[in-house]
Design a protein around this motif. Structure first.
Motif, short mmCIF file in Angstrom:
data_model
loop_
_atom_site.label_atom_id
_atom_site.label_comp_id
_atom_site.label_asym_id
_atom_site.label_seq_id
_atom_site.Cartn_x
_atom_site.Cartn_y
_atom_site.Cartn_z
N ALA A 55 0.80 -1.20 0.15
CA ALA A 55 0.15 -0.08 0.10
C ALA A 55 1.01 1.46 0.11
O ALA A 55 1.85 1.44 0.80
CB ALA A 55 -1.03 0.06 1.26
N ILE A 56 0.91 2.11 -0.86
CA ILE A 56 1.34 3.29 -1.16
C ILE A 56 0.72 4.47 -0.12
O ILE A 56 -0.35 4.45 -0.11
CB ILE A 56 1.30 3.71 -2.47
CG1 ILE A 56 1.75 2.99 -3.64
CG2 ILE A 56 1.95 5.35 -2.74
CD1 ILE A 56 1.68 3.31 -4.98
N PRO A 57 1.65 5.17 0.69
CA PRO A 57 0.88 6.18 1.38
C PRO A 57 0.25 7.22 0.63
O PRO A 57 0.62 7.48 -0.42
CB PRO A 57 2.07 6.59 2.12
CG PRO A 57 3.44 6.47 1.26
CD PRO A 57 3.14 5.12 0.63
N LEU A 58 -0.50 7.87 1.26
CA LEU A 58 -1.57 8.75 0.60
C LEU A 58 -0.73 10.17 0.05
O LEU A 58 -0.90 10.72 -0.79
CB LEU A 58 -2.76 9.49 1.46
CG LEU A 58 -3.86 8.23 2.12
CD1 LEU A 58 -4.42 8.69 2.94
CD2 LEU A 58 -4.34 7.62 0.65
N VAL A 59 0.37 10.32 1.03
CA VAL A 59 1.14 11.41 0.72
C VAL A 59 2.65 11.31 1.50
O VAL A 59 2.67 10.23 1.96
CB VAL A 59 0.46 12.83 1.35
CG1 VAL A 59 -0.78 13.31 0.68
CG2 VAL A 59 0.65 12.83 2.89
#
Length: 257
Positions: A166-170
């Motif tokens: 999962a890629i972080p939102l920012v």
């Protein structure tokens, strides 16, 4: 011309206002005589939430303090025995090559607070080789620690990613050498008596106070190669990774949920 003169606009507005006022008064009167409209009917007095003290700069009063700068009694080497990392100036620092450390206590659902710092010196290294470590929930699910300040890498491997998932939102990373924090809400996976997956793990993460994982569903255990998957397990330790970088940690505590 015979007939009644039309009412002025002012008269029409006044008449409508009178009707509305009358309707409101009638409704209020009806409510006053309706026992179900008693505000006490919607007041819940139990259960009373327990009191948790939250002193400034310290762990909540109901927290399990895992590291306060004074020693590693709550931790052990991943190989067993005492944790081999270096404790100094209120922080614990990875000793490269010594292997990771894990809590002696096992956890399922938790709120976790942990602060970390990547090495200030970054000459000659980049990508995954810069300030790399990891916080593993239940020893199997990695929240990535990495110096991701002006350091391009694959986004599902940067700081605050769920590694390879999962890629972080920012990107809320601070420069190397500065302290950073993770606030984590972890919900452990649930398994049936027969070992089937009833509910996957979920995680919410704030990186330096910024939401970066929002109730993210975990696809399975962290894998460097191949897809993640689940196998039944119970509560397990929190694990900090030795990835050949002198990453430091401090102020580590959990609240069991």
């Amino acid at each position: 011309m015979r007939g009644r003169c039309p009412r002025s606009r002012r008269d029409r507005v006044a008449a409508r206002a009178l009707l509305l006022t009358g309707g409101m008064l009638a409704s209020a009167a009806a409510l006053a005589h309706d026992p179900s409209a008693d505000p006490a009917k919607t007041e819940a007095w139990t259960p009373v939430p327990p009191v948790v003290a939250t002193p400034v700069g310290a762990a909540p009063s109901d927290a399990v303090v895992l590291f306060d700068g004074s020693g590693l009694a709550a931790w052990e080497s991943e190989q067993g025995g005492d944790a081999p990392w270096k404790v100094a100036d209120g922080a614990v620092t990875v000793v490269p090559g010594s292997r990771g450390i894990r809590t002696r206590q096992r956890f399922c659902d938790i709120q976790l607070h942990i602060e970390w710092r990547s090495p200030a010196q970054t000459r000659g290294v980049d990508g995954q080789n810069r300030g790399n470590s990891g916080v593993f929930l239940q020893e199997m699910y990695e929240l990535q620690v990495l110096d991701s300040h002006d350091n391009p890498t694959y986004p599902n491997g940067q700081a605050a990613s769920i590694y390879k998932q999962a890629i972080p939102l920012v990107n809320a990373s601070r420069p190397p050498g500065e302290w950073q924090s993770y606030e984590v809400i972890w919900k452990a996976p649930r398994f049936s008596d027969g070992g089937g997956l009833l509910a996957p793990a979920r995680i919410t993460v704030l990186h330096n106070g910024v939401l970066v994982q929002d109730d993210t569903v975990i696809a399975g255990t962290t894998e460097y190669r191949g897809p993640p998957s689940y196998a039944p397990h119970g509560c397990a330790p929190i694990y900090l990774q030795d990835h050949d970088s002198e990453v430091s940690f401090r102020n580590i505590w959990v609240r069991e949920l």
